[in-house]
Design an enzyme around this catalytic site. Structure first.
Site, PDB file in Angstrom:
ATOM      1  N   ARG A 195       0.813  -1.231   0.000  1.00  0.00           N
ATOM      2  CA  ARG A 195       0.000   0.000   0.000  1.00  0.00           C
ATOM      3  C   ARG A 195       0.840   1.272   0.000  1.00  0.00           C
ATOM      4  NH1 ARG A 195      -2.825  -3.129   3.754  1.00  0.00           N
ATOM      5  NH2 ARG A 195      -4.688  -4.071   2.851  1.00  0.00           N
ATOM      6  N   LYS A 224       3.845  11.846 -10.556  1.00  0.00           N
ATOM      7  CA  LYS A 224       2.990  11.076 -11.469  1.00  0.00           C
ATOM      8  C   LYS A 224       3.717   9.778 -11.807  1.00  0.00           C
ATOM      9  CE  LYS A 224       0.355  14.582 -13.977  1.00  0.00           C
ATOM     10  NZ  LYS A 224       0.148  15.217 -15.306  1.00  0.00           N
ATOM     11  N   GLU A 275      11.522  19.538 -23.381  1.00  0.00           N
ATOM     12  CA  GLU A 275      10.766  19.798 -22.135  1.00  0.00           C
ATOM     13  C   GLU A 275      11.350  21.015 -21.416  1.00  0.00           C
ATOM     14  OE1 GLU A 275       8.040  18.130 -21.448  1.00  0.00           O
ATOM     15  OE2 GLU A 275       8.228  16.108 -22.285  1.00  0.00           O
ATOM     16  N   LYS A 317       8.829  23.530 -12.354  1.00  0.00           N
ATOM     17  CA  LYS A 317       7.923  22.387 -12.164  1.00  0.00           C
ATOM     18  C   LYS A 317       7.533  22.242 -10.697  1.00  0.00           C
ATOM     19  CE  LYS A 317       6.448  17.882 -13.216  1.00  0.00           C
ATOM     20  NZ  LYS A 317       6.475  16.685 -13.985  1.00  0.00           N
ATOM     21  N   GLU A 354      -3.415  18.071 -10.535  1.00  0.00           N
ATOM     22  CA  GLU A 354      -3.807  18.630 -11.833  1.00  0.00           C
ATOM     23  C   GLU A 354      -5.276  19.055 -11.871  1.00  0.00           C
ATOM     24  OE1 GLU A 354      -1.740  16.863 -15.262  1.00  0.00           O
ATOM     25  OE2 GLU A 354      -3.484  17.346 -16.467  1.00  0.00           O
ATOM     26  N   ARG A 379      -1.526  22.785 -13.010  1.00  0.00           N
ATOM     27  CA  ARG A 379      -0.562  21.767 -13.447  1.00  0.00           C
ATOM     28  C   ARG A 379      -0.766  21.387 -14.921  1.00  0.00           C
ATOM     29  NH1 ARG A 379       1.964  16.550 -10.244  1.00  0.00           N
ATOM     30  NH2 ARG A 379       3.185  15.810 -12.015  1.00  0.00           N
ATOM     31  N   ASN A 413       1.343  20.483 -19.674  1.00  0.00           N
ATOM     32  CA  ASN A 413       1.019  19.685 -20.860  1.00  0.00           C
ATOM     33  C   ASN A 413       1.129  20.497 -22.147  1.00  0.00           C
ATOM     34  OD1 ASN A 413       0.442  17.393 -19.308  1.00  0.00           O
ATOM     35  ND2 ASN A 413      -1.631  18.126 -18.904  1.00  0.00           N
ATOM     36  N   HIS A 467       1.590  18.842 -25.506  1.00  0.00           N
ATOM     37  CA  HIS A 467       1.346  17.411 -25.335  1.00  0.00           C
ATOM     38  C   HIS A 467       0.071  16.928 -26.031  1.00  0.00           C
ATOM     39  CE1 HIS A 467       4.629  17.673 -22.529  1.00  0.00           C
ATOM     40  NE2 HIS A 467       4.581  16.385 -22.282  1.00  0.00           N
ATOM     41  N   HIS A 485       1.064  14.343 -28.383  1.00  0.00           N
ATOM     42  CA  HIS A 485       0.700  12.981 -27.994  1.00  0.00           C
ATOM     43  C   HIS A 485      -0.085  12.279 -29.119  1.00  0.00           C
ATOM     44  CE1 HIS A 485      -0.077   9.695 -25.323  1.00  0.00           C
ATOM     45  NE2 HIS A 485      -1.381   9.816 -25.471  1.00  0.00           N
ATOM     46  N   HIS A 528       9.651  11.090 -27.445  1.00  0.00           N
ATOM     47  CA  HIS A 528       8.607  11.853 -26.748  1.00  0.00           C
ATOM     48  C   HIS A 528       8.863  13.365 -26.849  1.00  0.00           C
ATOM     49  CE1 HIS A 528       5.527  12.799 -23.811  1.00  0.00           C
ATOM     50  NE2 HIS A 528       6.416  13.454 -23.083  1.00  0.00           N
TER      51      HIS A 528
HETATM   52  P1  NAD Z   1      13.483   6.188 -21.310  1.00  0.00           P
HETATM   53  O1  NAD Z   1      13.326   6.024 -19.869  1.00  0.00           O
HETATM   54  O2  NAD Z   1      12.965   5.111 -22.198  1.00  0.00           O
HETATM   55  O3  NAD Z   1      15.017   6.434 -21.641  1.00  0.00           O
HETATM   56  C1  NAD Z   1      15.401   6.615 -22.983  1.00  0.00           C
HETATM   57  C2  NAD Z   1      16.544   5.675 -23.359  1.00  0.00           C
HETATM   58  O4  NAD Z   1      17.745   6.174 -22.787  1.00  0.00           O
HETATM   59  C3  NAD Z   1      16.399   4.252 -22.854  1.00  0.00           C
HETATM   60  O5  NAD Z   1      16.827   3.376 -23.869  1.00  0.00           O
HETATM   61  C4  NAD Z   1      17.363   4.175 -21.673  1.00  0.00           C
HETATM   62  O6  NAD Z   1      17.876   2.900 -21.464  1.00  0.00           O
HETATM   63  C5  NAD Z   1      18.438   5.129 -22.096  1.00  0.00           C
HETATM   64  N1  NAD Z   1      19.164   5.798 -21.021  1.00  0.00           N
HETATM   65  C6  NAD Z   1      18.650   6.347 -19.905  1.00  0.00           C
HETATM   66  N2  NAD Z   1      19.603   6.992 -19.225  1.00  0.00           N
HETATM   67  C7  NAD Z   1      20.747   6.827 -19.900  1.00  0.00           C
HETATM   68  C8  NAD Z   1      22.073   7.276 -19.709  1.00  0.00           C
HETATM   69  N3  NAD Z   1      22.401   8.100 -18.702  1.00  0.00           N
HETATM   70  N4  NAD Z   1      23.016   6.904 -20.605  1.00  0.00           N
HETATM   71  C9  NAD Z   1      22.690   6.123 -21.676  1.00  0.00           C
HETATM   72  N5  NAD Z   1      21.450   5.705 -21.922  1.00  0.00           N
HETATM   73  C10 NAD Z   1      20.490   6.052 -21.050  1.00  0.00           C
HETATM   74  O7  NAD Z   1      12.782   7.529 -21.848  1.00  0.00           O
HETATM   75  P2  NAD Z   1      12.624   9.005 -21.227  1.00  0.00           P
HETATM   76  O8  NAD Z   1      12.584   9.890 -22.406  1.00  0.00           O
HETATM   77  O9  NAD Z   1      13.548   9.268 -20.127  1.00  0.00           O
HETATM   78  O10 NAD Z   1      11.169   8.948 -20.565  1.00  0.00           O
HETATM   79  C11 NAD Z   1      10.007   8.785 -21.351  1.00  0.00           C
HETATM   80  C12 NAD Z   1       8.904   8.307 -20.446  1.00  0.00           C
HETATM   81  O11 NAD Z   1       8.683   9.292 -19.441  1.00  0.00           O
HETATM   82  C13 NAD Z   1       7.595   8.098 -21.151  1.00  0.00           C
HETATM   83  O12 NAD Z   1       7.053   6.853 -20.779  1.00  0.00           O
HETATM   84  C14 NAD Z   1       6.705   9.232 -20.616  1.00  0.00           C
HETATM   85  O13 NAD Z   1       5.346   8.862 -20.558  1.00  0.00           O
HETATM   86  C15 NAD Z   1       7.272   9.432 -19.259  1.00  0.00           C
HETATM   87  N6  NAD Z   1       7.032  10.760 -18.669  1.00  0.00           N
HETATM   88  C16 NAD Z   1       6.510  10.798 -17.417  1.00  0.00           C
HETATM   89  C17 NAD Z   1       6.279  12.025 -16.817  1.00  0.00           C
HETATM   90  C18 NAD Z   1       5.771  12.084 -15.404  1.00  0.00           C
HETATM   91  O14 NAD Z   1       5.460  13.182 -14.924  1.00  0.00           O
HETATM   92  N7  NAD Z   1       5.713  10.971 -14.712  1.00  0.00           N
HETATM   93  C19 NAD Z   1       6.581  13.216 -17.495  1.00  0.00           C
HETATM   94  C20 NAD Z   1       7.127  13.123 -18.787  1.00  0.00           C
HETATM   95  C21 NAD Z   1       7.340  11.876 -19.372  1.00  0.00           C
HETATM   96  N1  GLY Z   2       4.627  16.105 -17.239  1.00  0.00           N
HETATM   97  C1  GLY Z   2       3.416  16.743 -16.816  1.00  0.00           C
HETATM   98  C2  GLY Z   2       3.192  16.694 -15.353  1.00  0.00           C
HETATM   99  O1  GLY Z   2       4.023  16.213 -14.602  1.00  0.00           O
HETATM  100  O2  GLY Z   2       2.162  17.122 -14.897  1.00  0.00           O
END
Ligand code: NAD
Ligand code: GLY
Length: 368
Positions: A121, A143, A185, A227, A237, A241, A245, A248, A252, A267
């Site tokens: 939990r 998130k 971003e 942020k 949100e 917040r 987006n 996005h 998206h 992304h």
């Molecule tokens: P990712 O986590 O897939 O990383 C991208 C690639 O880089 C992967 O292949 C990973 O193995 C590699 N990598 C990571 N760090 C590295 C490093 N230091 N050196 C070499 N390679 C490295 O992608 P991302 O762009 O970091 O994240 C995208 C995700 O984030 C999506 O799923 C998106 O929905 C999510 N996201 C979430 C939020 C939130 O608020 N929670 C906000 C924006 C995006």
């Molecule tokens: N990436 C959008 C949020 O965290 O709200």
């Protein structure tokens, strides 16, 4: 080292620490939180590059750790990987005083965060973001989510980390395309609410888009400040917040149509394109100036990011519109867009007329 507190909501306040060489000091930062064991959730790529430095640092600080690695890529934000991670936490015998550490990009942060939210939990978790996108966006704000075949991020929870350690040095191993993607971003934060920051990103700070560590450090700090202020005001949100987006809803829809395969639109590339489209739509509606649109496009293009729909592929206007309306940011069938009165002046536009957006998408090059 810069410490940015995140506070103001119903959640326990926490710090985002931004600096260089933080991975080697991670044990010192995490030891006060870890009353028992830690499990490092990471992906197979990051595990091979950065996990050892973290485990050495934890061991030196007297913190026990185990590693759970998932395949790299968006495909790991799945029920199957979530179940596998939770099962490993049970097998290892973690309990409620233990800590999950997310070491990786947004995929690992979202997956490990959700696992931490669900396990017993809810147990504490620490974010050690290793992509620029994760440092400036996904590691802050709580998130967490996985994807389902019906869409991205549809199953998740708000679960704030206890600590975020953003080590600029780990970005040195990130492929350049990923740096540029995260830069989108960063630009987004300036476009939302800080024109002076956007000016700096367009000029002196532009070297961050190609990995300059000093520029990256300043860009990460200012992005996290922006942020954290937004999240402190509106964790769930309910209002402000949603500004985060920007880019996005258009982005998206394009990203979904292109698919999330490795090598497809990253992304951040979709967000950059989406920001340009949001500014062009705002100008079309007389809400912002053509000069601002031209400047946004020029700065996005200079960072090696797409500005035009045609750069992402061929699209049908109705399909994009359906994806935009089906986006979780849509309310009651009406489109909600994040638009801007100018650079640094984003606002939430509710009840946007879908037929106007359709006409706009056709002007942008989508087929009727
Ligand atoms: P990712 O986590 O897939 O990383 C991208 C690639 O880089 C992967 O292949 C990973 O193995 C590699 N990598 C990571 N760090 C590295 C490093 N230091 N050196 C070499 N390679 C490295 O992608 P991302 O762009 O970091 O994240 C995208 C995700 O984030 C999506 O799923 C998106 O929905 C999510 N996201 C979430 C939020 C939130 O608020 N929670 C906000 C924006 C995006
Ligand atoms: N990436 C959008 C949020 O965290 O709200």
């Amino acid at each position: 080292m810069t410490i940015i507190p995140v506070s103001g909501g119903a959640f326990a306040a926490y710090d985002v620490v931004v600096g260089r060489g933080l991975l080697a000091q991670a044990g010192t930062h995490i030891a006060p939180l870890a009353r028992g064991r830690t499990v490092i959730v990471t992906d197979e790529t990051v595990a091979g590059i950065h996990a050892e430095a973290l485990t050495v640092s934890l061991t030196a600080a007297g913190v026990r750790s185990e590693i759970v690695a998932v395949p790299a890529g968006e495909g790991s934000k799945s029920f199957a990987e979530l179940e596998r991670v939770l099962d490993r936490l049970l097998e290892i015998g973690l309990d409620r005083k233990d800590v999950v550490i997310a070491l990786g990009g947004g995929v690992v942060g979202d997956l490990a965060g959700l696992a931490a939210a669900l396990f017993m939990r809810g147990i504490d978790f620490v974010q050690i973001p290793t992509t620029l996108l994760a440092q400036v966006d996904s590691s802050v704000g709580g998130k967490t989510a996985i994807d389902t075949p019906r869409g991205k991020n549809l199953v998740g929870a708000f679960h704030q980390p206890r600590l975020v350690l953003a080590d600029i040095d780990v970005l040195a191993t990130l492929p350049e395309r990923q740096v540029r993607s995260g830069w989108a971003e960063v630009l987004k934060h300036g476009l939302i609410c800080d024109a002076a920051f956007f000016d700096w990103l367009a000029g002196e700070g532009a070297a961050g888009a190609t990995g300059d560590p000093a520029a990256l450090e300043r860009a990460v700090i200012r992005s996290v400040e922006i942020k954290s202020a937004v999240v402190g005001e509106d964790e769930k949100e309910a209002g402000r917040r949603a500004l985060l987006n920007l880019g996005h809803t258009f982005g998206h829809a394009v990203e979904t149509e292109v698919g999330f395969d490795e090598g497809a639109l990253a992304h951040g590339e979709a967000v950059a394109l989406g920001c340009c489209m949001a500014f062009r739509y705002a100008a079309r509606e007389g809400l912002c100036s053509a000069q601002d649109v031209a400047r946004v496009e020029a700065v996005v293009a200079a960072a090696g990011l797409p500005t035009r729909l045609a750069q992402a592929g061929s699209f049908a206007a109705d399909r994009l519109l359906t994806l935009m309306a089906g986006d979780k940011k849509a309310e009651g069938g009406a489109l909600t867009l994040i638009l801007a009165h100018g650079i640094g002046q984003a606002f939430v536009a509710k009840g946007v007329d879908a037929s106007k957006v359709r006409a706009f998408l056709i002007e942008e090059g989508a087929t009727a």
